[in-house]
Design a protein around this motif. Structure first.
Motif, PDB file in Angstrom:
ATOM      1  N   VAL A 273       7.827  -0.937   9.282  1.00  0.00           N
ATOM      2  CA  VAL A 273       6.770  -0.326   9.013  1.00  0.00           C
ATOM      3  C   VAL A 273       6.898   1.065   9.516  1.00  0.00           C
ATOM      4  O   VAL A 273       7.619   1.667   9.381  1.00  0.00           O
ATOM      5  CB  VAL A 273       5.762  -0.675  10.639  1.00  0.00           C
TER       6      VAL A 273
ATOM      7  N   THR B 286       7.440  -0.096   3.545  1.00  0.00           N
ATOM      8  CA  THR B 286       6.445  -0.356   3.028  1.00  0.00           C
ATOM      9  C   THR B 286       4.509   1.006   3.358  1.00  0.00           C
ATOM     10  O   THR B 286       4.466   0.653   4.910  1.00  0.00           O
ATOM     11  CB  THR B 286       5.579  -1.761   3.980  1.00  0.00           C
TER      12      THR B 286
ATOM     13  N   CYS C 158       1.353   2.306   3.462  1.00  0.00           N
ATOM     14  CA  CYS C 158      -0.101   1.877   3.291  1.00  0.00           C
ATOM     15  C   CYS C 158      -0.949   3.507   2.970  1.00  0.00           C
ATOM     16  O   CYS C 158      -0.910   4.006   4.210  1.00  0.00           O
ATOM     17  CB  CYS C 158      -1.219   0.884   4.439  1.00  0.00           C
TER      18      CYS C 158
ATOM     19  N   TYR D 197       1.017  -0.364  11.591  1.00  0.00           N
ATOM     20  CA  TYR D 197      -0.104  -1.331  10.936  1.00  0.00           C
ATOM     21  C   TYR D 197      -0.714  -0.725  10.705  1.00  0.00           C
ATOM     22  O   TYR D 197      -1.432  -1.194  11.738  1.00  0.00           O
ATOM     23  CB  TYR D 197       0.470  -2.267  11.589  1.00  0.00           C
TER      24      TYR D 197
ATOM     25  N   LEU E 226       5.736  -3.619   0.188  1.00  0.00           N
ATOM     26  CA  LEU E 226       5.231  -4.418   0.083  1.00  0.00           C
ATOM     27  C   LEU E 226       4.148  -4.126  -0.673  1.00  0.00           C
ATOM     28  O   LEU E 226       3.158  -5.670  -1.396  1.00  0.00           O
ATOM     29  CB  LEU E 226       4.986  -5.539   1.033  1.00  0.00           C
TER      30      LEU E 226
ATOM     31  N   TYR F  76       1.653  -8.199   3.770  1.00  0.00           N
ATOM     32  CA  TYR F  76       0.992  -7.192   4.698  1.00  0.00           C
ATOM     33  C   TYR F  76      -0.034  -6.524   5.249  1.00  0.00           C
ATOM     34  O   TYR F  76       0.302  -6.913   6.328  1.00  0.00           O
ATOM     35  CB  TYR F  76       1.636  -6.180   3.590  1.00  0.00           C
ATOM     36  N   HIS F  77      -1.224  -6.869   4.136  1.00  0.00           N
ATOM     37  CA  HIS F  77      -2.650  -7.058   4.695  1.00  0.00           C
ATOM     38  C   HIS F  77      -2.403  -8.728   5.296  1.00  0.00           C
ATOM     39  O   HIS F  77      -3.211  -9.707   4.478  1.00  0.00           O
ATOM     40  CB  HIS F  77      -3.392  -6.889   3.910  1.00  0.00           C
TER      41      HIS F  77
END
Lengths: 295, 527
Positions: free
Chosen positions: B6, B64, B66, B307, B353, B468-469
Motif C-alpha cells: 500500500v 499498488t 489506486c 487503502y 494489482l 485489491y478492491h
C-alpha cells in the motif's frame, strides 16, 4: 420363488454389480485433469488439496493463522445471515403457510423416491427397478414371464420378487400408471437393458423434463409408450420422443397444455418409421358428414 | 509477499487521531488479535505458503496505486424539500427514478447490470436475505433490454464443455430451469415458463478434433452429463439428413440439453427479485468514490499505509441528474460493458494489482433465421459443425436459426446492432448447406445481432473478488455461454458474499487473479 445364496456368493455378485452400476452414476468422482496453458516455472504450484486441478492463488495480505485469546468466541461461519433465515423461515400468512406445507410435502416425496445406490448395487438394476416400482404401487413384467408382478394390497412384503440378485430377471414392461413418480424418481429406473413397454398414464408429475429423461434413457429399446392424462406434458416433450427410433405405439390424450399436438404428431410420423399414434384425431369427423349426406 | 503493498499514508489531520488511537490501544488489540509482543525486535517476514515464480515476485513487490476516482459530491436538494425529507414525507412517488419510489441512497450490495447475471445474483442474495436482511439494489441502464445480450441470445443449454467447472455450472443450470416454475413463483406471481426444447446439442469433429472430443466426453460423463459418442455411420443412421463428409466423430447430448427462452427466465428472475424487495434503479454508472482507510502497521507484514476502499457509486438518471448510492459490496454484472465500467473503479488505471483491466469487451454476433422446406424434421438438435457454424430448428413450420463466430480479422464493429447479410451468404450458408443438403434451397427470413460479453483473455467467465478492491466482485465475461450458467453463477456469488468462499461449485480458477498472473483457462470449443 425366493432363491437364497451363500454369503460368499452374495458378496461376489454384489461386487460385480457395484462395478457395473457405476457406468452412469449420479455421483461425481474425481474429474480428469483439465486444460491449463502450460507455463514452465520451476516449483510453481502449491501441493494439491484437490485432485488434479492446479490453483494459483495470490498471497494474502493478512495471514490467517492467529492464536487468539478470544478465539473461543469466534467462528468462520457467518451466523448473521443464518439468524435472519431462521427468523424468516416460515411466513405466518395464509400463502406462507401453504407454501411451507407444500415444501414439506415435496421434500417428503423427494426423499421417498431418491436414487439409492446400494439398492442398485445389491440387486442389480433390473430387480432394483422392480422393487422400487412395485413397492410404490406399480407393476412389472419380466422377460420370459407372463404374469405382472404387483404388491399384495395387504402386506408390505413383495413375496414374488427375489431379494437377491438373479441374473435371469430382465424387466421388459413397466406399468407406472397413476403413481406419483417425479423426475428424481425416474433415476431409479436407469441402466435397464431392454425395456420395451412403459405406461405413465395418469401420473400427475410427469412433464417435459421427465419425457426428456425417458427418451434419453430408453431411446434405443422402447416400443410402447402410454402418456395419457399427464397434464404437464406439452408438445415440446412429445416432440422430444422423436429420439426414440424404435417406438411403435404411442398413446396420447388429455394434454391441455399441448398446443400444436396434431402438427407434432404428423411430424413424428414422418420421422419415426414404425410409429402408430393413438388418441389423436387429425380431422374433425363432423365436417365430413354433410358432404356424405349430399352424395 | 507484499512488503509495500500500500502507498505511504499522507496523514490528514482528521485521520491522524485514528492512527494515534491505534498506537495507544496496541497492547489490548494485540492480545485480542495475536500473540502478545513485548519487544520491538525485528520479526522475520512471514514466508508465503505458496512459492511465487521469480519473475512475478518483482511485479508483486511494486506498489499498488489506486488512481483518484470521482470527486465526492453532495446531491443538491432544495432546502424546503430537504426539511421535508427529514420528516420522511417527500421522496416518494418521485417520477425521476424508474420504479417510482424514493431514490435509494445506500444499500448493502449493489449490482451493476440488470441482465440475466444481475437478476440471478439479486434473486439468490435476496432469497437468503429475505425482506430486511439484505438491501440489494440493481442498477440497470435500459429496463427495456433493447441492446442486452440476454434477450438477443439463441438460448442454448449444453453440458458439452471441456472444463469441469463449466460442466457443473450447466448441469446446475438445467436443474434450476426444471424447478424454475416453482422457485420463481410467489404470492400472486406465477413462475416463468422457460419453454425448454429438449433436443440436445450435436458437435461434429474431424479427425484432428476427435481425440479432444473423446477426452471431453470422458470428463462430461464422469461429472454426470449424459452424452453419447457417435461414429460417422451411426450418425448417418440416426440423422439421415446429415452429410457426414469429413466427420470422424460426433457427440450428442441425450438429456438436459437443448434450448429455452431467455426472455422468460430473465423476467422470472426479475419479477421474483422485485417481489422479494430488490430495488431496480434505471440509471447509468458514471463513477465511483473511494474512502481512504488507514491500514495499521503489522510487524512482519508491512508498514502502515492507506487503502482506498470503494464506497460509493455515482449514477446518472435519464434526465441528467447525478445521484449517489453508498454500498458495502459491489457486483459487476454489466455484460458487454463490464470492461468500460470497471475502469471507472480504477481497475486497469493504477499500478500493481490495479494495473490489469478487466479484459471484457463487446463483440457483435449475427443470428439468421431462414425457412427450408426440405430441412431436417423434428429431431434436429443444435448442430455445431466442424467449421464453427451452428444451426437449430425454430418452431414447427420449417424455420431454422443459424450463425457462426467470425475469425479474428473478420470481427464486425460494435457501434450498432446492424446486421451484415453478406456474412450469411459468404460464411454461414455455404457451411450449413454443405452439412445438410436440404439447406440448399432456403429463403432468408430475418436476422438480428447481439453482443457477446467477450473475454479477450481466455473466453471464460470472470467470477470472484478483485484482489485489491476486496468489496468488488465480478460475474461477467462469459463469451456466449453465460445464459445457461446464470443460476449457478448467481448462487456462487451469493456464497462468496455471505459465506466468504464457494460451497457448491469451486470456481476459484475463474477468479480475476488469473488475469494478473497471466494464467488463462481455455475452453476447447466455443459456439
Amino acid at each position: 420363488m425366493a432363491i437364497s445364496y451363500s454369503r460368499l456368493t452374495h458378496l461376489r455378485l454384489a461386487e460385480k454389480f457395484r462395478r457395473s452400476c457405476t457406468s452412469i452414476s449420479s455421483q461425481r468422482p474425481v474429474p480428469v485433469s483439465s486444460q491449463i496453458s502450460k507455463i514452465d516455472h520451476k516449483k510453481m504450484m502449491k501441493p494439491e488439496k484437490k485432485e488434479d486441478r492446479v490453483i494459483y492463488e495470490l498471497p494474502k495480505v493478512y495471514v490467517e493463522e492467529n492464536t487468539t485469546g478470544l478465539a473461543l468466541f469466534s467462528s468462520n461461519t457467518n451466523y448473521g445471515i443464518k439468524v435472519i433465515e431462521v427468523m424468516n423461515a416460515i411466513k405466518f400468512t395464509p400463502y406462507g403457510l401453504r407454501q411451507t406445507w407444500d415444501l414439506f410435502q415435496e421434500d417428503k416425496l423427494l426423499r421417498s423416491q431418491i436414487y439409492i445406490k446400494e439398492r442398485a448395487e445389491f440387486l442389480g438394476p433390473e430387480l432394483a427397478t422392480a422393487h422400487f416400482l412395485c413397492f410404490r404401487g406399480g407393476k412389472v413384467r419380466f422377460h420370459g414371464q407372463e404374469d405382472w408382478i404387483t404388491q399384495d394390497p395387504d402386506s408390505d412384503m413383495l413375496t414374488s420378487l427375489p431379494k437377491f440378485y438373479v441374473e435371469s430377471y430382465k424387466v421388459e414392461a413397466a406399468d407406472c400408471s397413476k403413481m406419483t413418480l417425479i423426475y428424481e424418481g425416474l433415476e431409479n429406473m436407469k441402466n435397464m437393458e431392454n425395456l420395451k413397454w412403459l405406461s405413465l398414464e395418469g401420473c400427475p408429475h410427469i412433464d417435459d423434463w421427465c419425457l426428456d429423461r425417458i427418451s434419453g434413457e430408453y431411446g434405443n429399446t422402447l416400443e410402447y409408450l402410454d402418456i395419457r392424462n399427464c397434464h404437464r406434458v406439452t408438445d415440446k416433450g412429445i416432440a422430444s420422443l422423436s429420439k426414440m427410433k424404435k417406438l411403435k405405439t404411442l398413446i396420447l390424450g388429455g394434454h391441455p397444455e399441448a398446443k400444436n399436438l396434431e402438427l407434432v404428431c404428423l411430424m413424428l410420423e414422418d420421422i419415426l418409421p414404425e410409429i402408430t399414434i393413438r388418441g389423436i384425431v387429425y380431422c374433425d369427423e363432423s365436417l365430413l358428414k354433410p358432404s356424405e349426406a349430399k352424395e | 509477499m507484499f512488503n509495500r503493498a500500500v502507498t505511504a499514508a499522507q496523514l490528514k489531520p482528521w485521520l491522524k487521531f485514528n492512527y494515534i488511537l491505534k498506537n495507544v490501544t496496541f497492547t489490548v488489540r494485540s492480545f485480542c488479535n495475536s500473540c502478545p509482543r513485548y519487544s520491538n525486535k525485528d520479526d522475520e517476514p512471514v514466508k508465503p505458503s505458496i512459492l511465487v515464480p521469480e519473475d512475478f515476485q518483482a511485479e508483486l513487490d511494486g506498489e499498488t496505486y489506486c488512481p483518484p476516482l470521482a470527486q465526492p459530491i453532495k446531491p443538491h436538494v432544495h432546502p424546503i424539500k430537504k426539511s421535508f425529507d427529514l420528516l420522511g414525507i417527500t421522496g416518494r412517488n418521485d417520477p425521476k427514478t424508474h420504479n417510482n419510489l424514493y431514490f435509494p441512497r445506500h444499500c448493502d450490495i449493489l449490482i451493476i447490470g440488470g441482465g440475466i447475471m444481475g437478476c440471478s445474483i439479486a434473486y439468490w442474495l435476496k432469497q437468503r436475505g429475505h425482506d430486511n436482511g439484505l438491501r440489494v439494489i440493481v442498477v440497470e441502464q435500459d429496463p427495456s433490454y433493447t441492446r442486452a445480450s440476454t434477450v438477443l441470445s439463441v438460448g442454448g443449454l449444453r453440458q458439452q464443455f471441456s472444463l469441469p467447472e463449466n460442466i457443473e455450472m450447466s448441469l446446475y443450470g438445467a436443474e434450476f430451469l426444471r424447478k424454475s416454475k416453482k422457485l420463481l413463483s410467489g404470492e400472486g406471481l406465477e413462475g416463468p415458463d422457460v419453454q425448454f426444447h429438449p433436443f440436445g446439442y450435436l458437435f461434429l469433429a474431424t479427425e484432428k478434433g476427435a481425440d479432444q472430443l473423446i477426452a471431453n466426453h470422458k470428463l462430461q460423463t464422469s461429472l454426470g452429463a449424459k452424452i453419447q459418442l457417435l461414429s460417422a455411420n451411426k450418425l448417418k443412421q440416426k440423422f439421415p439428413w446429415i452429410n457426414t463428409d469429413g466427420v470422424e466423430l460426433a457427440s450428442l447430448g441425450l438429456e438436459n440439453e437443448g434450448w429455452f427462452d431467455p426472455w422468460s427466465l430473465l423476467n422470472g428472475f426479475r419479477n421474483k427479485a422485485l417481489e422479494m424487495g430488490v430495488e431496480f434503479v434505471k440509471a447509468e454508472t458514471v463513477g465511483f468514490e473511494t474512502q481512504e482507510t488507514i491500514v495499521p502497521e503489522q510487524p512482519g507484514i508491512g508498514d502502515s499505509g492507506c487503502y482506498h476502499k470503494l464506497k460509493r457509486v455515482h449514477v446518472r438518471l435519464h434526465d441528467g441528474d447525478i445521484r449517489t448510492i453508498d454500498f458495502s459490496k459491489c457486483v459487476m454484472a454489466a455484460g458487454a460493458q463490464s470492461g468500460k465500467v470497471s475502469k471507472l473503479a480504477g481497475i486497469g488505471l493504477g499500478t500493481g494489482l490495479l494495473r490489469n483491466a478487466l479484459p471484457v469487451e463487446p463483440r457483435k454476433r449475427y443470428v439468421y433465421c431462414f425457412h427450408a422446406p426440405e430441412g431436417p424434421g423434428l429431431d434436429c438438435p443444435l448442430t455445431v459443425d466442424t467449421t464453427g457454424s451452428y444451426f437449430r430448428r425454430e418452431g414447427l413450420g420449417g424455420h431454422y436459426v443459424a450463425g457462426k463466430s467470425p475469425t479474428a480479422n473478420e470481427e464486425p464493429g460494435v457501434a450498432n446492432l446492424d446486421v451484415d447479410y453478406t456474412f450469411f451468404d459468404q460464411q454461414v450458408w455455404p457451411d450449413v448447406a454443405l452439412r445438410v443438403p436440404g439447406f440448399e434451397n432456403i429463403k432468408l427470413k430475418s436476422a438480428w445481432s447481439g453482443y457477446y460479453d467477450y473475454n479477450t483473455f481466455d473466453q471464460n467467465g470472470v467470477i470472484g473478488i478483485h484482489p485489491y478492491h476486496t468489496n468488488f466482485l465480478f460475474a461477467t465475461g462469459f463469451s456466449g455461454h453465460g445464459l445457461q450458467q446464470a443460476p449457478a453463477v448467481g448462487r456462487a456469488i451469493m456464497e462468496l458474499v455471505l459465506e466468504g468462499k464457494f460451497l457448491t461449485i469451486d470456481l476459484s480458477r475463474f477468479a480475476f487473479d488469473r488475469v494478473i498472473a497471466n494464467q488463462p483457462v481455455f475452453e476447447q470449443n466455443i459456439v
